[in-house]
Every structure is written in structure tokens, then in C-alpha cells.
Design an enzyme around this catalytic site. Structure first.
Site, short mmCIF file in Angstrom:
data_model
loop_
_atom_site.label_atom_id
_atom_site.label_comp_id
_atom_site.label_asym_id
_atom_site.label_seq_id
_atom_site.Cartn_x
_atom_site.Cartn_y
_atom_site.Cartn_z
N TYR A 135 -7.69 14.93 0.56
CA TYR A 135 -6.83 15.72 -0.32
C TYR A 135 -7.70 16.39 -1.39
CZ TYR A 135 -3.20 13.25 2.22
OH TYR A 135 -2.41 12.77 3.23
N GLN A 173 1.09 6.53 -7.39
CA GLN A 173 -0.14 7.19 -6.94
C GLN A 173 0.05 8.70 -7.10
OE1 GLN A 173 -1.36 7.87 -2.68
NE2 GLN A 173 -2.85 6.27 -3.17
N SER A 215 0.82 -1.21 0.00
CA SER A 215 0.00 0.00 0.00
C SER A 215 0.86 1.26 0.00
CB SER A 215 -0.90 0.00 1.24
OG SER A 215 -1.93 0.95 1.13
N PRO A 216 0.39 2.34 -0.64
CA PRO A 216 1.13 3.61 -0.58
C PRO A 216 1.39 4.03 0.86
CG PRO A 216 -0.64 3.75 -2.19
CD PRO A 216 -0.84 2.46 -1.45
#
Length: 713
Positions: A526, A447, A370-371
Site C-alpha cells: 500500500y 489500523q 489480526s486486521p
């Protein structure tokens, strides 16, 4: 010590027995329990009963109906899963057994208790075990909260021959929970999204024309919890303190465990206040865990309607693992034959090691790194730290390694340490990393994102708040700050065009840098995420209001990126804000459909972090149900994230059809070779890097025994 117990359910009676056996003078008042019907005791619950009293345990076993199979009726077929030890017994029968034992131990039994203040003054301890409708709890300073369920239910009886616990999954989300609780008699719980006109007829028909009786009063279930379990010398026990949905059958077990813990605390602590505190401290974690499991189970049944129509073996597997306490490994150990029916969809491979193909890209397995934000770039350029970090994960066996969020412009960063793709120098630095990953046979994704109103911040280890010096102005759909951050500039049409162009330019550089997959960050508050939620988007133009309007700019960005990016395209979303009035799971399904229509191949399903007011329902794999709902209702492949930590978690998620891929973040920070180690520990054969093959057969000990050096005499 003189103890008053109010309530004659299993918890109150068990407490009376235990306290009387401990030498206390005990009086119990019982206003009367619900007549008829039965309850279920798991194998663990039977062990708990044994811990109260051997004589009670023997009598319960003598009267209970016992089975080791769970049956699920679906679409005219009956699916059986063995190895599940349960017993059903009538509520009246269990109460009589407990009451007889209490009488033998000289517990004074009464019907109507004196007023609470009189009890509190006349006894050292007052145990409020007066059930889900506890008058003592509701009139006291306990801080009661209720979480109401969405389905309606009714309790009924039947003489249908039931050799085991049976679920009947009917049309339109109607469910029967049925089990024997004595010779020729059983209990039926009929559950439905809304009350039905003829519950007796519906239940009987779903049980094959069985005779069903009872008072058809529809109710809704409330999960009750309290801020404190004690006030003065009064203490709550069992359903008075906490409730768990009937679908996990844990209410009686928890109440009896409360009784055991209370008796132990009163025997070991120096004072009543210390004992009551010790009791609450001991029981709270176990109860909280049980309530999380019960809420997960409850939610599974409440969402049955959109699960119907899927592969039957997959659906039954999801039912059996719905609480997250039973997993693939435990089911396989109990009944490997029935579990094999659902495993066949993965071609005989352990599910997490099965390949997955998306838009021509084949991943060797279902594990995604995962990021994970590193905040370690220099002017947006990834350096040696990124090479070593991502390179180590590329060596670790995962099917796909993702970068952290990569900013599309200098002002799109969260912190000054965030990497970017707004210059050719950055693209060149990324190519160094992608080439290393490819040399190991690993796929790597990027990403892309824009921090929006959460930007211009310190690194987390420097405090994480907004920068006082060296910062920049931030953007948002509306001039609404995130928590204590500065108010962002409300974006103009010109701003929208510039940001969209920044994403397109970064996507082109991502292609040049050699990435295999691109993901747009539409989650966690974000910039693109803040357009989606009504909590931060108050615009009155065509970018605000309805969800299609709020999604317009993120969709424009995705469509523009799709034009320049030929490979697999993923979108990470927050499937709920965890805030009333915010973005919901229903919104997430609609958004997923819109994203797929605009060119997304995968939906990476996270939740929250969009508002400082969020109150997530944390727990193991707590975000996975959102992934399943999008996958089933929107028909889009998904990546599940959120507190997934073990190979068993991953296999369970995949076999239940809750996701196509699973992303693990913190486990890969702890262990870069998580996938290789998971395979080795489970005896699965996977290729290791040639340089590391000597370490495949065995894992070194985590620590060595301490060596104590003694001085010579």
C-alpha cells in the site's frame, strides 16, 4: 521385474533389500560411500528401519549408541532436555548391515555401474540413489534447483566422551553439533559464519579440550530439489532427489522412506510409469514439509550471532523448537522440568494468557485479532456487519481486536466497500463499536492506511481487479504499476502534504472514536509501504534512493500522527519483499529502529504482498523469524503474524522470544471465540462473558451422526 540401483547409501541399499524381498531381480552398484563418521537416527527413523526389515533393525540397535537427552553447552553451563529418543551409528557400520542383508537376498553387488543408457535399456527400472552429487540427476532432465546456505561447515571425528547429542553454542555464531556413533567414538560438525583457520583446534576447544581429527575441508550446504523425480524408467531417490540440512538429521530417514514408498508403488501399480508417478506423488508432500523444517533449522543456526546474549533458557528453548516441528507442548510432555525453567518468565501463567503492557495500555493476554478486510462499509461508514463481526471477536477473549485497514480519505480505499475515518459520521459509527468492545472488557485498535497503487479495485469476491467504472486515480512514490493495475500518479510535494494531513485528521478522529491503539499500515504494497521498497520507489529526490530516504515520508507521517495520538502506536511492515533486489530483513531491522525513534511502540511484522513477483517461503509460522530478528536486533516489541493457528504455536513463539504478541487472522474468522476455546481445551481458567458461561465446561460435537431413513417394507 529387473531393477538396477545406482548408489550404495542407506536409501539405495534399503530399496535393494525391499525390492529383492518383493521378488524382483536386483543389481546394485556402489562407487563407494564416505568413510568413517556417523549419522543420527531419531526414534521415528528407527521405526522406519524396522519397516524395511526386522533383521536390519535388530542389528542397527545392537551396534548403535543410544540416548534420550539433548545437551546444550552455553556460557559455561550445560542445559539438558530429556525425552528425545535418538541413536547414532557409523555410516560404514550401517552400510555393512544393509549390504549383508542385500547379499543374503541375492542382490547382485557391483562397484562401477554401466552407462545410464545401457542400464535404462537393460532393466525395467533404474533407481538413481547416487547421493547429493548425483551424476544421473545432474545430467538428466530433472529441473534441479539449489538453495545455498550462508554458513560453512566441516565434518570431523572425536573420541570425546559424549553420552548424548550435544550442541555447543560458541562465540560469534560458531556451533558444534556432536554425537556418539559407537563405543568411544563420535561425530562432530563444526559450523561457522565463515571458514576458520584451525577447525580442529576450535572444535576441540569447544568440546573441552577433546581430541578431534578429520579432513578439515570447509563446505557450504545446498538444499537441492528437483522439478520431476523421474524420466522414462529412471527414478531419483534420497539425496539425489532432495537434501535436508544436517541439523534435523532427517536425510537418512527420508531416503529410507523413499525406498519403502517406491517398493510399495512397484508392487501395487499396474505399470512402471504408473508406479513411478505414484511414488513421486506420495513422497513430494512429505519431502517438501521436511525441507521447510530443515530450512527453518538451518536459518536458526545461521542467525545465531544476533541471538547470542539473550536469556539462556529462552535461547535453548528456541534452539530446541527451531524447526517448528518440536513445540512447547511436545517439549513439556517430554521433559516438564526443563521446560518449566523458561516458562517462569511468564509468572506461572500460560504464555499466551500473560498480560502485556505498552505505553500504559495493559492487554489481558497476548492474542491479537489480526486486521481482516471485510469490504462491507457503505461510503466508508462501518455498519451492523462491522458491529457484529468485531463485537463477536470482542466477546471471544482476545487481548486486542484490530479493525481492518481504515482509509484516511475516499481515494485511500482499496475498494468502494472499505471503511474510513475521513468524516465525523464515520468516527461516530466507530464509537458505537469501540463502546461495545469496551463494555466486554476488550481493547480495540484501528489500523489506518492508504491503498496507493493497489486502490480503486473490485472486492475480492467480484474479481479483485481494477475498477473499470466508478474508480479513481491512484498515487505512488513513482509511476510504477502494481501488476495489472493502472499506473499510479507520482506524488508531488503537495500530494505528500495532503496525505500526511489526511493521516493526522484520521488519527484525531480515531481518538474521538475511542480506540485504544492505533496502527499505521506500512506493509503489503500500500502507499506507505510502496515508498519503502526499491521495487516501487524509483524517486531521485530526497524520498528515494537509500533506505533512510525511502523511509522519509512514512516516518514523517508517523511522527505527525504521534503528535496527535497519545496512546500506543504500532506500525505494520513487510519485513521482506520475497524478491531479489527488494526490501530485505536487514532493511527491516534498520526501519524498525527508525520507526521506534519516530514514536512507534510496536512493530507488527508481516512480509510480502509488495510485488506480484514475490515468491514467499510459505509454511507454518513462516513469518515469525522476521519478528524475532527485529525484536532482538532493534530492541522493539513485536507482533508476530503469518500462519499461526494453535495455542501451542503461540506459546512456542512467546517462550522462544520471537514476539511479544501474536496476531491471528483466519483462525478468528473460523472461530470468533478462538481464545476462550483454546483456554477451555487446555484446561486454563479464563473469565467468560456471563451470558456464555454455560458453554465453558464442554464443547458441543462438530457434527452429529447421519440418520439413515429406510423405507418400510
Amino acid at each position: 521385474m529387473r531393477v538396477a540401483v545406482v548408489g550404495g547409501g542407506p536409501g539405495g541399499l534399503a530399496a535393494a533389500v525391499l525390492l529383492a524381498r518383493g521378488g524382483h531381480e536386483v543389481a546394485l552398484w556402489d562407487r563407494g560411500s564416505a568413510p568413517g563418521l556417523g549419522l543420527v537416527l531419531s526414534g521415528d527413523a528407527l521405526d522406519t528401519v524396522r519397516g524395511v526389515d526386522a533383521e536390519i533393525h535388530a542389528r542397527v540397535l545392537g551396534q548403535a549408541a543410544r540416548w534420550d537427552t539433548i545437551e546444550t553447552a552455553l556460557g559455561g553451563e550445560l542445559y539438558r532436555a530429556g525425552g528425545h529418543v535418538f541413536a547414532g551409528i557409523g555410516r560404514d557400520a550401517l552400510a555393512a548391515i544393509l549390504r549383508d542383508r542385500a547379499s543374503a537376498l541375492r542382490v547382485r553387488l557391483g562397484a562401477e555401474p554401466p552407462p545410464l543408457d545401457e542400464l535404462a535399456a537393460g532393466y525395467d527400472v533404474v533407481v538413481a540413489a547416487d547421493g547429493v552429487h548425483s551424476a544421473i540427476r545432474d545430467s538428466g532432465p530433472y529441473g534441479v534447483t539449489r538453495q545455498d546456505g550462508r554458513n560453512a561447515y566441516v565434518w570431523l571425528g572425536t573420541d570425546a566422551p559424549l553420552p548424548a547429542f550435544r550442541f555447543v553454542l560458541g562465540p560469534d555464531g560458531v556451533i558444534v553439533h556432536a554425537y556418539p556413533h559407537g563405543p568411544g567414538v563420535g561425530t562432530v560438525v563444526l559450523e561457522a559464519p565463515e571458514p576458520l583457520a584451525d577447525p580442529l583446534g576450535v572444535a576441540g576447544a569447544l568440546l573441552g579440550g577433546a581430541r578431534v581429527w578429520g579432513d578439515p575441508v570447509w563446505r557450504s550446504f545446498s538444499t537441492i530439489s528437483v522439478g520431476t523425480w523421474r524420466a522414462g524408467n529412471v527414478v531419483l531417490l534420497g539425496d539425489a532427489a532432495h537434501t535436508t540440512h544436517y541439523s534435523t538429521g532427517s536425510g537418512t530417514k527420508l531416503a529410507i522412506e523413499d525406498a519403502i514408498a517406491l517398493a510399495s508403488a512397484l508392487a501395487s501399480e499396474p505399470s512402471v510409469p504408473a508406479a513411478l508417478k505414484a511414488y513421486e506423488d506420495a513422497r513430494r508432500p512429505a519431502v517438501a514439509s521436511a525441507q521447510r523444517a530443515a530450512l527453518a533449522s538451518q536459518g536458526w543456526f545461521e542467525d545465531l550471532r544476533w541471538r547470542l546474549g539473550t536469556d539462556p533458557e529462552e535461547l535453548v528453548f528456541g534452539l530446541l523448537t527451531r524447526s517448528r516441528r518440536i513445540t512447547h507442548a511436545s517439549l513439556r510432555a517430554r521433559d516438564p522440568e526443563s521446560t518449566a525453567a523458561v516458562e517462569k518468565r511468564f509468572g506461572g501463567s500460560p504464555p499466551l494468557l500473560a498480560p502485556f503492557t505498552v505505553r500504559g495500555l495493559t492487554l489481558e493476554n497476548r492474542i491479537v485479532v489480526s486486521p481482516t478486510a471485510l469490504y462491507s462499509a457503505d461510503d466508508g461508514v462501518p455498519g451492523d456487519f462491522h458491529l457484529v463481526h468485531l463485537g463477536a471477536r470482542a466477546l471471544g477473549g482476545a487481548g486486542l481486536v484490530m479493525t481492518e485497514m481504515v482509509a484516511v480519505s475516499p481515494d485511500a480505499r482499496i475498494t468502494l466497500g472499505c471503511p474510513g475515518l475521513w468524516t465525523d459520521q464515520q468516527a461516530t459509527a466507530w464509537r458505537r463499536i469501540t463502546e461495545f468492545a469496551h463494555a466486554q472488557g476488550t481493547r480495540i485498535g484501528v489500523q489506518l492506511g492508504h491503498a496507493g497503487r493497489k486502490g480503486s479495485a473490485h472486492r475480492p469476491w467480484d474479481g479483485g481487479g481494477p475498477l473499470a467504472e466508478g474508480g479513481w486515480g491512484t498515487l505512488g512514490p513513482s509511476a510504477i504499476p502494481f501488476g495489472s493495475f493502472p499506473t499510479p500518479h507520482e506524488m508531488t510535494p503537495g500530494d505528500l502534504r495532503v496525505v500526511r494531513q489526511d493521516f493526522v485528521a484520521a488519527a484525531r478522529r480515531a481518538s474521538e472514536a475511542g480506540f485504544d491503539l492505533l496502527e499505521l499500515h506500512l506493509a503489503h504494497g500500500y502507499l506507505l509501504s510502496s515508498f519503502l521498497t526499491p521495487l516501487s520507489n524509483h524517486r531521485t529526490d530526497h524520498h528515494g534512493g537509500s533506505l533512510p530516504n525511502r523511509a522519509r515520508f512514512p516516518l514523517d507521517v508517523l511522527a505527525a500522527v504521534r503528535e496527535v495520538w497519545d496512546g500506543p502506536l504500532s506500525a505494520r511492515i513487510s519485513a521482506t519483499d520475497w524478491v531479489d533486489g527488494g526490501f530485505t530483513a536487514d532493511d527491516a531491522v534498520e526501519l524498525a529502529r527508525l520507526l521506534a525513534a519516530a514514536g512507534a511502540d510496536l512493530i507488527d511484522v508481516s512480509t510480502g504482498q509488495t510485488s506480484s513477483d514475490a515468491r514467499p517461503a510459505y509454511g507454518r509460522t513462516y513469518q515469525v523469524p522476521f519478528s524475532e530478528r527485529i525484536r532482538r536486533q532493534a530492541g522493539v516489541p513485536t507482533i508476530a503474524v503469518g500462519a499461526i493457528s494453535s495455542a501451542d504455536d503461540v506459546n512456542t513463539i512467546l517462550l522462544a522470544g520471537q514476539a511479544d504478541l501474536c496476531a491471528l487472522g483466519r483462525p478468528h474468522l473460523h472461530d470468533p471465540a478462538w481464545t476462550l476455546h483454546a483456554a477451555a481445551e487446555n484446561g486454563w481458567d479464563v473469565p467468560w462473558p456471563v451470558q456464555y458461561r454455560e458453554g465453558r465446561a464442554s464443547r458441543p460435537p462438530v457434527s452429529r451422526p447421519a440418520v439413515v431413513h429406510r423405507k418400510s417394507r
